[in-house]
Motif scaffolding. Structure first.
Motif, PDB file in Angstrom:
ATOM      1  N   HIS A 151       0.831  -1.204   0.000  1.00  0.00           N
ATOM      2  CA  HIS A 151       0.000   0.000   0.000  1.00  0.00           C
ATOM      3  C   HIS A 151       0.864   1.251   0.000  1.00  0.00           C
ATOM      4  O   HIS A 151       0.526   2.244  -0.654  1.00  0.00           O
ATOM      5  N   GLN A 152       1.974   1.204   0.738  1.00  0.00           N
ATOM      6  CA  GLN A 152       2.915   2.333   0.729  1.00  0.00           C
ATOM      7  C   GLN A 152       3.401   2.585  -0.696  1.00  0.00           C
ATOM      8  O   GLN A 152       3.410   3.720  -1.175  1.00  0.00           O
ATOM      9  N   LEU A 153       3.778   1.514  -1.379  1.00  0.00           N
ATOM     10  CA  LEU A 153       4.309   1.629  -2.736  1.00  0.00           C
ATOM     11  C   LEU A 153       3.229   2.103  -3.702  1.00  0.00           C
ATOM     12  O   LEU A 153       3.463   2.994  -4.511  1.00  0.00           O
ATOM     13  N   ALA A 154       2.038   1.527  -3.587  1.00  0.00           N
ATOM     14  CA  ALA A 154       0.950   1.873  -4.503  1.00  0.00           C
ATOM     15  C   ALA A 154       0.537   3.339  -4.360  1.00  0.00           C
ATOM     16  O   ALA A 154       0.210   4.002  -5.345  1.00  0.00           O
ATOM     17  N   ALA A 155       0.570   3.835  -3.116  1.00  0.00           N
ATOM     18  CA  ALA A 155       0.118   5.201  -2.856  1.00  0.00           C
ATOM     19  C   ALA A 155       1.263   6.217  -2.920  1.00  0.00           C
ATOM     20  O   ALA A 155       1.026   7.422  -2.881  1.00  0.00           O
ATOM     21  N   GLY A 156       2.492   5.717  -3.005  1.00  0.00           N
ATOM     22  CA  GLY A 156       3.639   6.607  -3.051  1.00  0.00           C
ATOM     23  C   GLY A 156       3.914   7.294  -1.725  1.00  0.00           C
ATOM     24  O   GLY A 156       4.344   8.436  -1.686  1.00  0.00           O
ATOM     25  N   VAL A 157       3.625   6.600  -0.632  1.00  0.00           N
ATOM     26  CA  VAL A 157       3.904   7.160   0.689  1.00  0.00           C
ATOM     27  C   VAL A 157       4.962   6.312   1.386  1.00  0.00           C
ATOM     28  O   VAL A 157       4.975   5.092   1.238  1.00  0.00           O
ATOM     29  N   GLU A 158       5.849   6.980   2.110  1.00  0.00           N
ATOM     30  CA  GLU A 158       6.861   6.256   2.876  1.00  0.00           C
ATOM     31  C   GLU A 158       6.523   6.426   4.341  1.00  0.00           C
ATOM     32  O   GLU A 158       7.059   7.297   5.019  1.00  0.00           O
ATOM     33  N   GLN A 159       5.574   5.657   4.773  1.00  0.00           N
ATOM     34  CA  GLN A 159       5.082   5.767   6.148  1.00  0.00           C
ATOM     35  C   GLN A 159       4.595   4.392   6.572  1.00  0.00           C
ATOM     36  O   GLN A 159       3.723   3.813   5.922  1.00  0.00           O
ATOM     37  N   ALA A 160       5.183   3.863   7.637  1.00  0.00           N
ATOM     38  CA  ALA A 160       4.887   2.491   8.053  1.00  0.00           C
ATOM     39  C   ALA A 160       3.630   2.400   8.908  1.00  0.00           C
ATOM     40  O   ALA A 160       3.042   1.332   9.036  1.00  0.00           O
ATOM     41  N   TRP A 161       3.225   3.559   9.497  1.00  0.00           N
ATOM     42  CA  TRP A 161       2.084   3.553  10.410  1.00  0.00           C
ATOM     43  C   TRP A 161       1.099   4.665  10.066  1.00  0.00           C
ATOM     44  O   TRP A 161       1.500   5.733   9.604  1.00  0.00           O
ATOM     45  N   GLY A 162      -0.156   4.408  10.322  1.00  0.00           N
ATOM     46  CA  GLY A 162      -1.205   5.405  10.177  1.00  0.00           C
ATOM     47  C   GLY A 162      -2.258   5.157  11.226  1.00  0.00           C
ATOM     48  O   GLY A 162      -2.031   4.374  12.167  1.00  0.00           O
ATOM     49  N   VAL A 163      -3.405   5.797  11.069  1.00  0.00           N
ATOM     50  CA  VAL A 163      -4.492   5.634  12.027  1.00  0.00           C
ATOM     51  C   VAL A 163      -5.728   5.103  11.306  1.00  0.00           C
ATOM     52  O   VAL A 163      -6.298   5.780  10.446  1.00  0.00           O
ATOM     53  N   LEU A 164      -6.097   3.881  11.666  1.00  0.00           N
ATOM     54  CA  LEU A 164      -7.259   3.216  11.094  1.00  0.00           C
ATOM     55  C   LEU A 164      -8.531   3.730  11.746  1.00  0.00           C
ATOM     56  O   LEU A 164      -8.635   3.739  12.983  1.00  0.00           O
ATOM     57  N   LEU A 165      -9.488   4.168  10.924  1.00  0.00           N
ATOM     58  CA  LEU A 165     -10.780   4.588  11.468  1.00  0.00           C
ATOM     59  C   LEU A 165     -11.642   3.350  11.700  1.00  0.00           C
ATOM     60  O   LEU A 165     -11.990   2.640  10.767  1.00  0.00           O
ATOM     61  N   THR A 166     -11.926   3.085  12.965  1.00  0.00           N
ATOM     62  CA  THR A 166     -12.715   1.910  13.329  1.00  0.00           C
ATOM     63  C   THR A 166     -14.190   2.261  13.483  1.00  0.00           C
ATOM     64  O   THR A 166     -15.028   1.382  13.632  1.00  0.00           O
TER      65      THR A 166
END
Length: 106
Positions: free
Chosen positions: A23-38
């Motif tokens: 997903h990082q590669l597909a979106a072009g982001v270099e970020q290992a963590w985010g915040v999932l909206l539950t």
């Protein structure tokens, strides 16, 4: 009242989540963590902005979001009634939305 901390409210439940490398590669982001909206409250600023349960927020305003604390910090008094750009991953695709936080009541 006096001494009360004014905070922006958008109406989500969230937890820290790892961002898969693909997903990082597909979106072009270099970020290992985010915040999932539950959860997204009906009638909330988040719902009005089009945020959905399952979205993974990666930034809010100028702030990179790698944990729930980052999201809370982005929702300070300056965010109230102001357009806050939010970048998120939805099914691995980068999506940009704008949410307008309201003042948290009570």
């Amino acid at each position: 009242g006096h001494g009360r901390v004014r905070r922006g409210w958008i109406g989500v439940a969230a937890q820290r989540a790892a961002i898969p490398r693909r997903h990082q590669l597909a979106a072009g982001v270099e970020q290992a963590w985010g915040v999932l909206l539950t959860g997204v409250e009906a009638g909330s600023p988040a719902a009005a902005a089009g945020l959905l349960e399952g979205d993974v927020v990666i930034s809010a305003g100028e702030r990179r979001v790698t944990g729930a604390d980052d999201l809370i910090r982005a929702l300070d008094w300056r965010s109230i009634d102001a357009a806050l750009p939010v970048a998120l991953l939805r099914r691995g695709r980068l999506t940009n939305l704008t949410v307008v936080p309201r003042e948290r009541r009570g």
